[in-house]
Design a protein around this motif. Structure first.
Motif, PDB file in Angstrom:
ATOM      1  N   VAL A  72      31.866  31.492  47.091  1.00  0.00           N
ATOM      2  CA  VAL A  72      33.119  32.185  46.742  1.00  0.00           C
ATOM      3  C   VAL A  72      33.451  32.009  45.270  1.00  0.00           C
ATOM      4  CG1 VAL A  72      34.020  31.934  49.086  1.00  0.00           C
ATOM      5  CG2 VAL A  72      34.584  30.197  47.377  1.00  0.00           C
ATOM      6  N   LEU A  73      32.934  30.949  44.656  1.00  0.00           N
ATOM      7  CA  LEU A  73      33.257  30.677  43.252  1.00  0.00           C
ATOM      8  C   LEU A  73      32.561  31.632  42.294  1.00  0.00           C
ATOM      9  CD1 LEU A  73      32.897  26.784  43.386  1.00  0.00           C
ATOM     10  CD2 LEU A  73      34.928  28.167  43.836  1.00  0.00           C
ATOM     11  N   ASP A  74      31.462  32.241  42.742  1.00  0.00           N
ATOM     12  CA  ASP A  74      30.657  33.117  41.873  1.00  0.00           C
ATOM     13  C   ASP A  74      31.076  34.561  41.937  1.00  0.00           C
ATOM     14  OD1 ASP A  74      28.954  30.838  41.841  1.00  0.00           O
ATOM     15  OD2 ASP A  74      27.955  31.591  43.637  1.00  0.00           O
ATOM     16  N   ILE A  75      31.796  34.929  42.963  1.00  0.00           N
ATOM     17  CA  ILE A  75      31.950  36.338  43.312  1.00  0.00           C
ATOM     18  C   ILE A  75      33.209  36.919  42.676  1.00  0.00           C
ATOM     19  CG2 ILE A  75      32.404  37.890  45.264  1.00  0.00           C
ATOM     20  CD1 ILE A  75      30.572  36.029  46.923  1.00  0.00           C
ATOM     21  N   PRO A  76      33.074  38.005  41.889  1.00  0.00           N
ATOM     22  CA  PRO A  76      34.266  38.632  41.322  1.00  0.00           C
ATOM     23  C   PRO A  76      35.268  38.941  42.436  1.00  0.00           C
ATOM     24  CG  PRO A  76      32.293  39.604  40.368  1.00  0.00           C
ATOM     25  CD  PRO A  76      31.833  38.684  41.485  1.00  0.00           C
ATOM     26  N   PRO A  77      36.514  38.463  42.287  1.00  0.00           N
ATOM     27  CA  PRO A  77      37.508  38.620  43.356  1.00  0.00           C
ATOM     28  C   PRO A  77      37.625  40.058  43.858  1.00  0.00           C
ATOM     29  CG  PRO A  77      38.370  37.169  41.645  1.00  0.00           C
ATOM     30  CD  PRO A  77      37.046  37.656  41.152  1.00  0.00           C
ATOM     31  N   SER A  78      37.565  41.028  42.963  1.00  0.00           N
ATOM     32  CA  SER A  78      37.783  42.426  43.364  1.00  0.00           C
ATOM     33  C   SER A  78      36.780  42.893  44.412  1.00  0.00           C
ATOM     34  CB  SER A  78      37.734  43.343  42.142  1.00  0.00           C
ATOM     35  OG  SER A  78      36.494  43.210  41.475  1.00  0.00           O
ATOM     36  N   THR A 128      35.968  41.492  47.059  1.00  0.00           N
ATOM     37  CA  THR A 128      36.373  41.138  48.427  1.00  0.00           C
ATOM     38  C   THR A 128      37.377  42.130  49.017  1.00  0.00           C
ATOM     39  OG1 THR A 128      38.267  39.759  47.740  1.00  0.00           O
ATOM     40  CG2 THR A 128      36.115  38.675  47.919  1.00  0.00           C
ATOM     41  N   SER A 129      37.913  43.013  48.191  1.00  0.00           N
ATOM     42  CA  SER A 129      39.016  43.873  48.627  1.00  0.00           C
ATOM     43  C   SER A 129      38.570  45.309  48.847  1.00  0.00           C
ATOM     44  CB  SER A 129      40.122  43.849  47.567  1.00  0.00           C
ATOM     45  OG  SER A 129      41.084  44.847  47.830  1.00  0.00           O
ATOM     46  N   LEU A 153      45.466  39.648  45.632  1.00  0.00           N
ATOM     47  CA  LEU A 153      44.214  40.292  46.020  1.00  0.00           C
ATOM     48  C   LEU A 153      43.572  39.568  47.197  1.00  0.00           C
ATOM     49  CD1 LEU A 153      41.796  42.331  44.713  1.00  0.00           C
ATOM     50  CD2 LEU A 153      40.750  40.087  44.594  1.00  0.00           C
ATOM     51  N   TYR A 154      43.410  38.256  47.065  1.00  0.00           N
ATOM     52  CA  TYR A 154      42.765  37.499  48.138  1.00  0.00           C
ATOM     53  C   TYR A 154      43.588  37.566  49.425  1.00  0.00           C
ATOM     54  CZ  TYR A 154      39.351  35.301  44.942  1.00  0.00           C
ATOM     55  OH  TYR A 154      38.328  35.056  44.072  1.00  0.00           O
ATOM     56  N   ALA A 162      43.082  40.919  51.018  1.00  0.00           N
ATOM     57  CA  ALA A 162      41.706  41.111  51.479  1.00  0.00           C
ATOM     58  C   ALA A 162      41.454  40.295  52.744  1.00  0.00           C
ATOM     59  CB  ALA A 162      40.713  40.716  50.377  1.00  0.00           C
ATOM     60  N   LEU A 191      40.967  39.951  38.023  1.00  0.00           N
ATOM     61  CA  LEU A 191      40.398  40.360  39.308  1.00  0.00           C
ATOM     62  C   LEU A 191      38.899  40.608  39.236  1.00  0.00           C
ATOM     63  CD1 LEU A 191      43.185  42.925  40.294  1.00  0.00           C
ATOM     64  CD2 LEU A 191      43.099  40.472  40.801  1.00  0.00           C
ATOM     65  N   ASP A 192      38.399  40.877  38.029  1.00  0.00           N
ATOM     66  CA  ASP A 192      36.983  41.230  37.859  1.00  0.00           C
ATOM     67  C   ASP A 192      36.101  40.035  37.577  1.00  0.00           C
ATOM     68  OD1 ASP A 192      38.075  43.837  37.602  1.00  0.00           O
ATOM     69  OD2 ASP A 192      38.322  43.506  35.452  1.00  0.00           O
ATOM     70  N   PRO A 252      34.235  36.512  37.682  1.00  0.00           N
ATOM     71  CA  PRO A 252      33.808  35.463  38.609  1.00  0.00           C
ATOM     72  C   PRO A 252      34.590  34.180  38.333  1.00  0.00           C
ATOM     73  CG  PRO A 252      31.901  36.625  37.728  1.00  0.00           C
ATOM     74  CD  PRO A 252      33.102  37.129  36.975  1.00  0.00           C
ATOM     75  N   PRO A 253      35.233  33.630  39.365  1.00  0.00           N
ATOM     76  CA  PRO A 253      36.081  32.448  39.161  1.00  0.00           C
ATOM     77  C   PRO A 253      35.395  31.333  38.385  1.00  0.00           C
ATOM     78  CG  PRO A 253      36.334  33.279  41.398  1.00  0.00           C
ATOM     79  CD  PRO A 253      35.260  34.110  40.762  1.00  0.00           C
ATOM     80  N   SER A 254      34.112  31.085  38.670  1.00  0.00           N
ATOM     81  CA  SER A 254      33.424  29.953  38.047  1.00  0.00           C
ATOM     82  C   SER A 254      33.423  30.044  36.524  1.00  0.00           C
ATOM     83  CB  SER A 254      31.992  29.841  38.569  1.00  0.00           C
ATOM     84  OG  SER A 254      31.292  31.042  38.326  1.00  0.00           O
TER      85      SER A 254
END
Lengths: 327, 327
Positions: A306-312, A314-315, B134-135, B138, B307-308, B310-312
């Motif tokens: 989940v840490l690698d994935i651009p949040p957008s 998931t929506s 967003l989360y 989703a 939103l775009d 990656p969190p890491s």
């Protein structure tokens, strides 16, 4: 919207059933099939067009976009995940925290070898809590994050007990220690050992004639799951388990306290109040199944967290709507 | 760790000063320079190696990795951002929600034309709240998100008042309506109009001889900022503003309530208790400056939102440590 994302469910316990019910809440998805190691004729699944024996999963590679793995971490995942991630994009909620680095490496190799995307450990902890821990620490580096779980049933811990020889059924509650939560909220920044934060309360029904002392010892000494906690084991009948311990509500609090500037206190807290733990976990997995589908469609492969994935990703919302409604 | 990320600060008000103090908490970054439209000789900045007039910013393109824009949305951003994002990777906290889609497009073109990355609207709302909205949506699509802010000073709204002719200084408090918050927490899923959720309370000091009625009307009718709210304007002296309204604490609650399965309630809440609003906003911008630097180093260009990304990329932690400590 384009084509629907075709979801497969591998394993049909509490979590698998929850995936089936929650996929229906997502108009951009459809359920393709549920896979079980039991006799499919005996597994009734409302809303699933197909119930298929797990041995036949290899024939479904072009009928499923993302396979959601619904076994338990203790035994199922390591072997199951590796095989399936060569054939399908996968999402799992692998939650044996200490083994995640090794699991990540193994899944990364397997998924790459099959040209698939494997999203691992995408439940609420690990998963949503991991995401928030990351942001909390990145935003307020001079700070500290505390996680509390419960009171509620932990599926992973209950499942781990059920795998013990002689156990028929089990329900495990994680119970936060109230004094610890209060101290954190007051900003006291306490040093808390694992066993000072939570206790573990296990209701277990054993097979007739089983050695209760052995079972209790196996539970209390189980590494990662129980050995670092004050654990209470209470033996009850199957009937009592069903009558008094079938609620799957849960909750949790992730609290980050820190300082900025000349000592200004900053507190970020995520709190969850969950009517159904498996339905909440499944809902997170489904959002990340959407992301897995998109990453794969984009030509990516390998393990992701989940840490690698651009949040957008998931929506289901369009990017225009995100700019308009979320920002 | 490699080379330090060189941060520039464009604009030296509350937010700029907070960036200067918070960059120092991040060992992978260093402050390169502060840019001001005032006479640099009169701007004292502790910890900054250079204070430079804004007109000279063009000479700093190879000495700064990310420029953090610290003007106010009302007037500064649209022009300032477009020019600077051609020359530098930028991060801003543009917060005029209704104008964000247009701002995104303009910044995207500008940043692409210069081969730079522009992270827009990366404060706490928009920003951290946007991410969580967003989360939340989703994960629990059959649900609804409510945002409450305050009680606390809103920098953007205070700044918007200060731009009005005849205003010397102003502090604006956003105040959540307690009945509304309670109703949401009880899961009543209320329909709430903008003015039922918050009131706005403005303390304003005016220049001698200024037309107070005109100022009050300009505030109350200002689109986006005030026209949709019950707004109270109280004129006070500069001295009273400084004595009683200089605390920059704030807070907020983002509450998502929804259903899974056969009507199981699920509540996700993010709550912020902020000793300093500008220091918290600046801390978020700094985390996304790290991300902007990495995206740019990776050859990307154009506008990005939280939103775009990656969190890491926002964290200084190694990926191995993330797998070990966050998951």
């Amino acid at each position: 919207m384009g084509e629907l994302i075709r979801i497969g469910v591998y394993g049909y316990g509490n979590l698998g059933a929850a995936i089936v019910s929650e996929v229906a809440k997502n108009p951009d998805m459809e359920l393709a099939a549920v896979f079980t190691r039991r006799d499919p004729a005996n597994v009734k699944v409302r809303r699933s067009p197909a119930v298929v024996h797990a041995d036949s999963v290899g024939g479904w590679t072009d009928k499923i976009d993302v396979m959601i793995l619904c076994g338990g971490s203790a035994n199922d995942f390591p072997a199951q995940g590796l095989e399936l991630s060569k054939l399908f994009n996968t999402v799992d909620s692998f939650d044996t925290h200490a083994k995640i680095p090794g699991y990540y490496k193994a899944m990364d190799e397997a998924a790459k070898s099959g040209g698939r995307v494997a999203v691992i450990s995408a439940g609420w902890d690990p998963g949503l809590f991991s995401l928030m821990k990351l942001y909390m620490g990145a935003i307020i580096p001079d700070g500290r994050t505390y996680a509390f779980w419960g009171k509620g049933v932990s599926q992973g811990h209950s499942e781990a007990i059920r795998r013990i020889d002689g156990v028929e059924n089990a329900i495990q509650y994680s119970v936060p220690v109230a004094e610890a939560v209060d101290s954190v909220r007051r900003g006291e920044n306490p040093e808390l050992e694992t066993r000072q934060k939570h206790t573990r309360l296990c209701y277990v029904s054993a097979a007739q004639g089983a050695d209760l002392n052995r079972i209790e010892n196996e539970i209390k000494n189980m590494p990662y799951y129980f050995s670092d906690y004050d654990t209470t084991v209470i033996f009850v009948s199957n009937e009592e388990l069903a009558a008094n311990h079938s609620k799957l509500s849960h909750g949790g609090n992730l609290i980050h306290t820190g300082k900025t500037g000349e000592g200004n206190g900053q507190v970020i807290e995520l709190s969850l109040t969950l009517g159904s733990n498996p339905e909440f976990t499944s809902s997170i997995m489904i959002a990340f199944a959407r992301a897995a589908y998109r990453l794969s469609a984009n030509g990516e492969s390998g393990a992701r967290t989940v840490l690698d994935i651009p949040p957008s990703l998931t929506s289901a919302m369009s990017y225009e709507d995100m700019l308009r409604n979320l920002l």
